[in-house]
Design a protein around this motif. Structure first.
Motif, short mmCIF file in Angstrom:
data_model
loop_
_atom_site.label_atom_id
_atom_site.label_comp_id
_atom_site.label_asym_id
_atom_site.label_seq_id
_atom_site.Cartn_x
_atom_site.Cartn_y
_atom_site.Cartn_z
N THR A 24 0.83 -1.21 0.00
CA THR A 24 0.00 0.00 0.00
C THR A 24 0.86 1.25 0.00
OG1 THR A 24 -1.74 -1.18 1.20
CG2 THR A 24 -1.83 1.22 1.24
N ASP A 27 2.59 1.65 -3.37
CA ASP A 27 1.65 2.09 -4.40
C ASP A 27 1.38 3.59 -4.31
OD1 ASP A 27 -0.35 1.55 -6.50
OD2 ASP A 27 -1.81 2.05 -4.94
N LEU A 28 1.43 4.14 -3.09
CA LEU A 28 1.15 5.56 -2.90
C LEU A 28 2.42 6.41 -2.88
CD1 LEU A 28 -1.59 5.17 -0.13
CD2 LEU A 28 -1.95 5.85 -2.52
N ARG A 50 -2.03 14.15 1.39
CA ARG A 50 -3.16 13.48 0.76
C ARG A 50 -2.89 11.99 0.61
NH1 ARG A 50 -5.60 16.22 -4.51
NH2 ARG A 50 -5.97 17.79 -2.89
N ALA A 51 -1.64 11.63 0.27
CA ALA A 51 -1.28 10.22 0.12
C ALA A 51 -1.34 9.50 1.47
CB ALA A 51 0.10 10.08 -0.50
N ASP A 53 -3.30 10.31 3.98
CA ASP A 53 -4.72 10.11 4.31
C ASP A 53 -5.29 8.90 3.58
OD1 ASP A 53 -4.67 12.31 5.94
OD2 ASP A 53 -5.54 13.68 4.46
N GLU A 54 -4.92 8.73 2.31
CA GLU A 54 -5.38 7.58 1.55
C GLU A 54 -4.80 6.29 2.14
OE1 GLU A 54 -7.15 5.10 -1.28
OE2 GLU A 54 -7.61 7.15 -0.62
N PHE A 55 -3.54 6.34 2.56
CA PHE A 55 -2.89 5.20 3.19
C PHE A 55 -3.68 4.77 4.44
CE2 PHE A 55 0.03 3.80 6.57
CZ PHE A 55 0.63 2.70 5.98
N ALA A 57 -6.80 5.35 5.16
CA ALA A 57 -8.11 4.83 4.78
C ALA A 57 -8.01 3.39 4.31
CB ALA A 57 -8.72 5.71 3.70
N ARG A 58 -6.98 3.07 3.53
CA ARG A 58 -6.83 1.70 3.02
C ARG A 58 -6.52 0.71 4.14
NH1 ARG A 58 -3.46 2.01 -2.70
NH2 ARG A 58 -4.64 3.72 -3.65
N THR A 61 -9.96 -0.28 5.19
CA THR A 61 -10.96 -0.80 4.24
C THR A 61 -10.45 -1.86 3.28
OG1 THR A 61 -10.49 0.97 2.65
CG2 THR A 61 -12.17 1.41 4.32
#
Length: 762
Positions: A24, A27-28, A50-51, A53-55, A57-58, A61
């Motif tokens: 993960t 990828d980011l 931003r990356a 925050d996405e990290f 979240a993943r 989920t």
């Protein structure tokens, strides 16, 4: 550039979580590191906000299929001008205890990718029985300590070869940091006497094909394996194992093979193929011609326990034999499943014709789990391999434990909103089972880091679990047996307030000193009030009556609480008493008349025994609950007119008086009504009686949420009848799904009650 520190709690070790975090982050485009620490995962990431925050979240989920993420924590961001580039998986270093509960991942059945390798002649793991990856393989059974790394498992004795080491360190490989990784060059090896590897496997296949019985070292303990189609062999296994009639589980190659033997719905299909791979109780398909299963596999029953292979070794056996196999626990009678090699050879020497073993030690014993489905409802009968000790939600703050009951024993450790049910142990009256309980309790307590401040136990002073709990240097919390049953159901479903509990089981000591078992309770997690019950009857000989349903029936006929209903006429009972030993009938009559060793019980389970005996289905049984199982089997899907029944008010409670039911049953039996129809009529009647008792309780202010508990609700016909009639009253009806509905769930209910009482005191 921003740096954030993260911590992830839940079942996140032994499930491929660190490789997932690595991929993960890569990828980011994030830098940082990840490691196992105690029972959780932590690390750092650096990169654009931003990356990051996405990290985060993943992590919540998109976790691996075996992971269960409970909480993700991120520290405040700190700007950094420079950071080591790239993302890294660090070696785990045990840290000082931080007070957090650690979760032990359960074993997982072989995944599809590993199964393809097992059957691929071009793959270096072709036909290697111990193939696994981050998505499958042994976990709880090989862990010696946490954090989860190879050096803290029984795989530490197998140094990685160059090829496995390359896979283990390659982020692009699905075996990246797969701790049980192995191959023929560096991993465990099969053994059969002096034979090794493929030769050992061929010897085992030859033994089974020739009608022999093999002791096989499985994931959580030894299993006894034989050809399920050979009557003489299955009968011999019953004789050697001291298991006269209790059904055997059958392992088949795939869903197609299972569907040829049993009716499989969508829910059952999903359970059969799940990573847990439990034994699933299913209805047999009608068979025309030569049945591939010997009648001795599940005598007199129309249901069968089927499961699919859990390991590569099971697949290889089935590939070689091409027939269904009996696969049952490697033990004698009610003893715990055997895990030690020397112990197995000693204990099973008179049972097995040969031993297919290997050199990977088993640290924790886990028998096979057992579940069944009613429509979309899944019920756990036995929570063990694949399911335990995965945590379940429980409203608990201070750490507590539940010591369990006596039969179908489990224990529970709970803290920080989660409960960890230990593996199924069996009957604590067996010395080996009691020792297994103590060993398992100490091991899981150490692994989870839970040190209970209170220990809940049953009221019965004769239970070894009660005696053990009272001897511990920790606060003792007594919990009534049937309150624990319904509290277990309520806690699993998150019911926090009052509810109506229906507890139907064999026997449990009531708070009035009598034996209960057919109970209607208004309760919450901290306490209860009894509002209804079944009428009582003496149990001639106490525990002896449990093994002799005919004695239970005689006790009901000679001394049942009638509440104004007339006892059955002698001519009605003569056909029953005439086929029994006159000396036994006379002895029971005298015992009841003089009230000698005849404890009274309001037990639903013993009423099932009575009806089974009156219908000629079971005078004596070889395992607890057998008479009820036979009665359910006789009922099948028969339509029937209900029997007479009566609910009266007595001593401030609503009481079901079964005397009219038994009189009607005997009259219709004497008139020639078939036994299957009468068995079905009894189930229909209990559904009506339950609805009547509940309706009266609700009319007096009882809650509209109903929680079902007790071993009687393993009976699918009873459960269906009760749920249907209560739903028709507009009630919310709950039954245990992940927590065993029988005594295997008692410890979870005890822990829930203890936690609620501690919370009240704060």
């Amino acid at each position: 550039m921003m740096m954030r520190r993260f911590q992830v709690y839940g079942t996140v070790q032994g499930v491929g979580f660190r490789p997932f975090v690595y991929r993960t982050a890569a990828d980011l485009g994030l830098d940082g590191w990840v490691a196992n620490v105690n029972g959780h995962v932590e690390g750092e990431v650096a990169g654009p906000p931003r990356a990051i925050d996405e990290f985060a979240a993943r992590l919540r989920t998109a976790a691996p299929v075996l992971a269960r993420v409970r909480r993700v924590q991120l520290a405040d961001g700190v700007r950094q001008s420079a950071y080591r580039p790239g993302f890294h998986v660090r070696h785990s270093v045990p840290a000082p205890a931080d007070g957090a509960v650690r979760e032990v991942p359960p074993d997982a059945a072989i995944c599809d990718a590993c199964l393809r390798e097992l059957h691929d002649p071009r793959d270096r793991r072709h036909r290697y029985p111990f193939v696994n990856c981050t998505d499958c393989g042994p976990r709880a059974t090989i862990i010696e300590d946490l954090p989860y790394d190879r050096i803290r498992t029984t795989m530490s004795r197998f140094p990685l070869c160059a090829d496995c080491a390359a896979e283990y360190t390659d982020p692009a490989d699905r075996r990246f940091h797969a701790e049980p990784i192995a191959c023929p060059a560096c991993g465990p090896e099969l053994a059969w006497e002096e034979l090794r590897g493929e030769a050992a496997l061929r010897a085992a296949v030859t033994c089974v094909a020739g009608g022999g019985i093999v002791a096989l070292k499985g994931l959580g303990g030894y299993q006894l394996v034989c050809d399920a189609g050979e009557s003489a062999t299955v009968a011999e296994l019953r004789h050697r194992k001291r298991r006269p009639t209790k059904p055997f589980a059958v392992m088949v190659r795939d869903l197609g093979a299972a569907a040829r033997l049993a009716r499989i719905g969508a829910t059952e299909r999903g359970v059969l193929t799940s990573p847990e791979r439990p034994v699933v109780l299913l209805a047999r398909m009608p068979w025309h011609g030569s049945d591939p299963l010997a009648p001795e596999v599940h005598p007199s029953l129309h249901r069968i326990g089927l499961f699919l292979p859990t390991t590569g070794l099971h697949h290889l056996l089935l590939d070689g034999l091409k027939r269904p196999l009996v696969v049952t626990s490697g033990n004698l009678g009610d003893e715990p499943i055997t895990i030690d090699d020397e112990e197995a050879r000693r204990a099973l020497a008179g049972v097995a014709d040969g031993f297919l073993t290997h050199d990977r030690p088993i640290r924790s014993r886990y028998d096979d789990s057992v579940v069944q489905c009613t429509g979309r409802t899944r019920i756990t009968v036995r929570r063990a391999r694949g399911l335990a000790p995965a945590p379940l939600p429980l409203p608990v703050d201070e750490p507590v434990a539940g010591a369990g009951a006596q039969l179908k024993h489990t224990f529970t450790l709970a803290a920080d909103g989660r409960a960890h049910l230990g593996p199924h142990t069996g009957d604590l009256a067996d010395v080996a089972a009691h020792e297994a309980f103590l060993t398992s309790y100490d091991r899981l307590k150490r692994l989870t880091g839970i040190e209970p401040v209170a220990l809940a136990h049953d009221l019965h002073p004769g239970y070894l679990s009660t005696q053990w709990a009272k001897a511990q240097r920790v606060r003792s919390v007594p919990v009534q047996h049937h309150h624990a049953h319904v509290a277990a159901c309520a806690a699993e479903h998150g019911v926090r307030g009052r509810f109506l509990g229906i507890a139907y089981d064999g026997l449990g000591l009531g708070d009035d000193g009598t034996l209960w078992g057919g109970e209607i309770l208004v309760a919450d997690l901290s306490g209860y009030r009894r509002v209804g019950r079944f009428a009582t009857a003496p149990l001639p000989g106490g525990d002896a009556a449990v093994r002799h349903p005919s004695r239970t029936a005689l006790g009901r006929l000679f001394g049942g609480e009638t509440l104004g209903s007339p006892l059955p006429y002698p001519w009605l009972t003569r056909s029953f008493t005439d086929r029994l030993d006159p000396a036994e009938v006379g002895s029971v009559r005298t015992m009841v008349a003089r009230d000698v060793n005849c404890p009274r019980a309001s037990s639903a389970g013993r009423l099932f025994d009575t009806v089974a005996a009156l219908l000629g289905l079971a005078d004596r049984v070889s395992y607890e609950g057998e008479a009820a199982v036979l009665l359910e089997a006789a009922a099948g899907d028969e339509h029937a007119v209900p029997l007479a029944h009566r609910v009266v008010r007595a001593q401030g409670l609503w009481v079901y008086d079964p005397t009219p039911t038994l009189v009607d049953l005997l009259e219709r039996l004497a008139d020639g009504e078939p036994v299957p129809r009468l068995a079905a009529a009894f189930h229909v009647t209990l559904g009506l009686v339950t609805a009547d008792l509940v309706a009266r309780a609700v009319a007096e202010g009882a809650p509209h949420t109903v929680c079902l508990g007790g071993g009687c609700f393993v009976n699918r016909r009873l459960l269906t009848e009760v749920k249907r009639r209560l739903h028709a009253q507009g009630l919310r009806v709950l039954v245990g799904g992940q927590v065993p509905v029988g005594d295997g769930g008692i410890s979870y209910g005890q822990a829930a009650v203890a936690a609620a009482r501690l919370a009240q005191e704060r």
